[in-house]
Motif scaffolding. Structure first.
Motif, PDB file in Angstrom:
ATOM      1  N   PRO A  54       0.839  -1.194   0.000  1.00  0.00           N
ATOM      2  CA  PRO A  54       0.000   0.000   0.000  1.00  0.00           C
ATOM      3  C   PRO A  54       0.875   1.246   0.000  1.00  0.00           C
ATOM      4  O   PRO A  54       1.701   1.413   0.882  1.00  0.00           O
ATOM      5  CB  PRO A  54      -0.759  -0.122   1.324  1.00  0.00           C
ATOM      6  CG  PRO A  54       0.154  -0.894   2.208  1.00  0.00           C
ATOM      7  CD  PRO A  54       1.006  -1.774   1.327  1.00  0.00           C
ATOM      8  N   GLY A  55       0.740   2.084  -0.989  1.00  0.00           N
ATOM      9  CA  GLY A  55       1.556   3.298  -1.011  1.00  0.00           C
ATOM     10  C   GLY A  55       2.984   2.984  -1.370  1.00  0.00           C
ATOM     11  O   GLY A  55       3.281   2.490  -2.445  1.00  0.00           O
ATOM     12  N   SER A  56       3.914   3.203  -0.437  1.00  0.00           N
ATOM     13  CA  SER A  56       5.332   3.066  -0.750  1.00  0.00           C
ATOM     14  C   SER A  56       5.815   1.641  -0.536  1.00  0.00           C
ATOM     15  O   SER A  56       5.204   0.832   0.174  1.00  0.00           O
ATOM     16  CB  SER A  56       6.139   4.035   0.114  1.00  0.00           C
ATOM     17  OG  SER A  56       6.688   3.378   1.209  1.00  0.00           O
ATOM     18  N   ILE A  57       6.975   1.336  -1.139  1.00  0.00           N
ATOM     19  CA  ILE A  57       7.588   0.011  -1.030  1.00  0.00           C
ATOM     20  C   ILE A  57       8.014  -0.279   0.407  1.00  0.00           C
ATOM     21  O   ILE A  57       8.265  -1.418   0.782  1.00  0.00           O
ATOM     22  CB  ILE A  57       8.783  -0.078  -2.006  1.00  0.00           C
ATOM     23  CG1 ILE A  57       9.282  -1.512  -2.141  1.00  0.00           C
ATOM     24  CG2 ILE A  57       9.914   0.832  -1.566  1.00  0.00           C
ATOM     25  CD1 ILE A  57      10.380  -1.694  -3.161  1.00  0.00           C
ATOM     26  N   SER A  58       8.113   0.746   1.235  1.00  0.00           N
ATOM     27  CA  SER A  58       8.553   0.553   2.622  1.00  0.00           C
ATOM     28  C   SER A  58       7.417   0.177   3.565  1.00  0.00           C
ATOM     29  O   SER A  58       7.656  -0.098   4.740  1.00  0.00           O
ATOM     30  CB  SER A  58       9.230   1.827   3.143  1.00  0.00           C
ATOM     31  OG  SER A  58      10.427   2.043   2.444  1.00  0.00           O
ATOM     32  N   GLU A  59       6.206   0.183   3.061  1.00  0.00           N
ATOM     33  CA  GLU A  59       5.075  -0.218   3.907  1.00  0.00           C
ATOM     34  C   GLU A  59       5.077  -1.736   4.076  1.00  0.00           C
ATOM     35  O   GLU A  59       5.658  -2.463   3.277  1.00  0.00           O
ATOM     36  CB  GLU A  59       3.757   0.201   3.246  1.00  0.00           C
ATOM     37  CG  GLU A  59       3.572   1.698   3.092  1.00  0.00           C
ATOM     38  CD  GLU A  59       3.397   2.402   4.402  1.00  0.00           C
ATOM     39  OE1 GLU A  59       2.651   1.904   5.253  1.00  0.00           O
ATOM     40  OE2 GLU A  59       4.036   3.456   4.577  1.00  0.00           O
ATOM     41  N   ARG A  60       4.418  -2.195   5.100  1.00  0.00           N
ATOM     42  CA  ARG A  60       4.255  -3.644   5.247  1.00  0.00           C
ATOM     43  C   ARG A  60       3.276  -4.159   4.186  1.00  0.00           C
ATOM     44  O   ARG A  60       2.333  -3.456   3.809  1.00  0.00           O
ATOM     45  CB  ARG A  60       3.723  -3.972   6.643  1.00  0.00           C
ATOM     46  CG  ARG A  60       4.760  -3.759   7.736  1.00  0.00           C
ATOM     47  CD  ARG A  60       4.161  -3.925   9.096  1.00  0.00           C
ATOM     48  NE  ARG A  60       3.490  -5.209   9.255  1.00  0.00           N
ATOM     49  CZ  ARG A  60       2.665  -5.505  10.257  1.00  0.00           C
ATOM     50  NH1 ARG A  60       2.401  -4.599  11.177  1.00  0.00           N
ATOM     51  NH2 ARG A  60       2.098  -6.682  10.337  1.00  0.00           N
ATOM     52  N   PRO A  61       3.485  -5.392   3.691  1.00  0.00           N
ATOM     53  CA  PRO A  61       2.566  -5.903   2.665  1.00  0.00           C
ATOM     54  C   PRO A  61       1.162  -6.117   3.212  1.00  0.00           C
ATOM     55  O   PRO A  61       0.983  -6.460   4.386  1.00  0.00           O
ATOM     56  CB  PRO A  61       3.209  -7.235   2.266  1.00  0.00           C
ATOM     57  CG  PRO A  61       4.093  -7.614   3.400  1.00  0.00           C
ATOM     58  CD  PRO A  61       4.547  -6.350   4.042  1.00  0.00           C
ATOM     59  N   VAL A  62       0.191  -5.888   2.348  1.00  0.00           N
ATOM     60  CA  VAL A  62      -1.202  -6.139   2.705  1.00  0.00           C
ATOM     61  C   VAL A  62      -1.663  -7.372   1.938  1.00  0.00           C
ATOM     62  O   VAL A  62      -1.452  -7.490   0.725  1.00  0.00           O
ATOM     63  CB  VAL A  62      -2.083  -4.925   2.350  1.00  0.00           C
ATOM     64  CG1 VAL A  62      -3.556  -5.262   2.518  1.00  0.00           C
ATOM     65  CG2 VAL A  62      -1.695  -3.738   3.213  1.00  0.00           C
ATOM     66  N   PHE A  63      -2.278  -8.294   2.643  1.00  0.00           N
ATOM     67  CA  PHE A  63      -2.599  -9.606   2.096  1.00  0.00           C
ATOM     68  C   PHE A  63      -4.101  -9.805   2.037  1.00  0.00           C
ATOM     69  O   PHE A  63      -4.809  -9.548   3.018  1.00  0.00           O
ATOM     70  CB  PHE A  63      -1.960 -10.667   2.998  1.00  0.00           C
ATOM     71  CG  PHE A  63      -2.285 -12.087   2.639  1.00  0.00           C
ATOM     72  CD1 PHE A  63      -2.010 -12.587   1.372  1.00  0.00           C
ATOM     73  CD2 PHE A  63      -2.854 -12.935   3.573  1.00  0.00           C
ATOM     74  CE1 PHE A  63      -2.290 -13.907   1.049  1.00  0.00           C
ATOM     75  CE2 PHE A  63      -3.138 -14.246   3.266  1.00  0.00           C
ATOM     76  CZ  PHE A  63      -2.865 -14.734   2.001  1.00  0.00           C
ATOM     77  N   ASP A  64      -4.587 -10.267   0.879  1.00  0.00           N
ATOM     78  CA  ASP A  64      -6.008 -10.574   0.726  1.00  0.00           C
ATOM     79  C   ASP A  64      -6.158 -12.098   0.696  1.00  0.00           C
ATOM     80  O   ASP A  64      -5.900 -12.738  -0.326  1.00  0.00           O
ATOM     81  CB  ASP A  64      -6.534  -9.946  -0.571  1.00  0.00           C
ATOM     82  CG  ASP A  64      -8.026 -10.164  -0.751  1.00  0.00           C
ATOM     83  OD1 ASP A  64      -8.593 -11.057  -0.075  1.00  0.00           O
ATOM     84  OD2 ASP A  64      -8.625  -9.457  -1.581  1.00  0.00           O
ATOM     85  N   GLU A  65      -6.561 -12.664   1.828  1.00  0.00           N
ATOM     86  CA  GLU A  65      -6.623 -14.129   1.941  1.00  0.00           C
ATOM     87  C   GLU A  65      -7.662 -14.732   0.997  1.00  0.00           C
ATOM     88  O   GLU A  65      -7.588 -15.916   0.666  1.00  0.00           O
ATOM     89  CB  GLU A  65      -6.919 -14.536   3.390  1.00  0.00           C
ATOM     90  CG  GLU A  65      -8.262 -14.058   3.902  1.00  0.00           C
ATOM     91  CD  GLU A  65      -8.439 -14.297   5.386  1.00  0.00           C
ATOM     92  OE1 GLU A  65      -7.438 -14.366   6.118  1.00  0.00           O
ATOM     93  OE2 GLU A  65      -9.611 -14.428   5.809  1.00  0.00           O
ATOM     94  N   THR A  66      -8.607 -13.948   0.524  1.00  0.00           N
ATOM     95  CA  THR A  66      -9.626 -14.485  -0.380  1.00  0.00           C
ATOM     96  C   THR A  66      -9.069 -14.730  -1.787  1.00  0.00           C
ATOM     97  O   THR A  66      -9.640 -15.489  -2.562  1.00  0.00           O
ATOM     98  CB  THR A  66     -10.850 -13.551  -0.486  1.00  0.00           C
ATOM     99  OG1 THR A  66     -10.455 -12.340  -1.150  1.00  0.00           O
ATOM    100  CG2 THR A  66     -11.425 -13.237   0.881  1.00  0.00           C
ATOM    101  N   LYS A  67      -7.942 -14.074  -2.117  1.00  0.00           N
ATOM    102  CA  LYS A  67      -7.352 -14.249  -3.449  1.00  0.00           C
ATOM    103  C   LYS A  67      -6.273 -15.326  -3.476  1.00  0.00           C
ATOM    104  O   LYS A  67      -5.842 -15.754  -4.536  1.00  0.00           O
ATOM    105  CB  LYS A  67      -6.744 -12.928  -3.931  1.00  0.00           C
ATOM    106  CG  LYS A  67      -7.763 -11.846  -4.216  1.00  0.00           C
ATOM    107  CD  LYS A  67      -7.060 -10.600  -4.733  1.00  0.00           C
ATOM    108  CE  LYS A  67      -8.078  -9.519  -5.072  1.00  0.00           C
ATOM    109  NZ  LYS A  67      -7.410  -8.239  -5.424  1.00  0.00           N
ATOM    110  N   CYS A  68      -5.813 -15.752  -2.323  1.00  0.00           N
ATOM    111  CA  CYS A  68      -4.674 -16.678  -2.227  1.00  0.00           C
ATOM    112  C   CYS A  68      -5.123 -18.123  -2.382  1.00  0.00           C
ATOM    113  O   CYS A  68      -6.125 -18.536  -1.807  1.00  0.00           O
ATOM    114  CB  CYS A  68      -4.009 -16.484  -0.861  1.00  0.00           C
ATOM    115  SG  CYS A  68      -2.676 -17.662  -0.524  1.00  0.00           S
TER     116      CYS A  68
END
Ligand code: SF4
Ligand code: SF4
Length: 164
Positions: A54-68
């Motif tokens: 989200p936003g910059s590369i330095s942010e923590r990753p956001v995970f959508d478990e419904t797509k995995c």
């Protein structure tokens, strides 16, 4: 505690563990990436768009478990060894774990190894189902473990190391 010893707290984990309802549906990634660092191979690796920065590369990753779908590609790309896949649909009483592994010697399929938690403590046994290797990528071990410890096991130690 993360800031002191690098071990996530219960609260840290609650924020990233998949929902019980999602776990019941089959394999899914668990992304235990807690620090803000400039890193995004996980997002680039995921063919389903389940991980985004989200936003910059330095942010923590956001995970959508419904797509995995639990394919585990992201495990092989994560330099922090922070991604795991958990599959509670593997068998009655047992879950399948896919974990990154960068030690030698590698275990072999069928080998029973000590199951290690995030703090390095032996919490049970794991049976190696597969050693998945790809050139220039992190090796992924597929492990069958008791469902009761599936969310605790994050590493292994070969039995001869434990004994010796
Ligand atoms: S396990 Fe596969 S589908 Fe799930 S986040 Fe990782 S790369 Fe994407
Ligand atoms: S690749 Fe690994 S360390 Fe880098 S942002 Fe993704 S989960 Fe975190």
């Amino acid at each position: 505690m993360l800031a002191v010893d690098g071990i996530p707290s219960t609260e840290d984990l609650q924020a990233v563990l998949p929902a019980e309802s999602r776990l019941r549906q089959g394999p899914v990634a668990v992304i235990e990436c807690f620090q803000q660092i400039p890193c995004n191979p996980c997002a680039e690796a995921c063919p389903r768009g389940a991980i985004v920065m989200p936003g910059s590369i330095s942010e923590r990753p956001v995970f959508d478990e419904t797509k995995c779908n639990g394919c585990g590609l992201c495990i092989t790309r994560c330099p922090g060894l922070a991604i795991f896949v958990v599959d509670y649909s593997f068998a009655d009483g047992e879950a399948l774990l896919k974990i990154p592994y960068e030690f030698a010697p590698l275990p072999v399929s069928g080998e029973v190894v000590a199951a290690i938690d995030r703090a390095g403590k032996v919490v049970g046994a794991a049976t190696v189902q597969r050693v998945q290797q790809q050139a220039n990528r992190t090796t992924v071990l597929w492990l069958a473990v008791d469902k009761a410890i599936a969310m605790d096991v994050r590493n292994i130690r070969q039995r001869k190391e434990v004994a010796g």
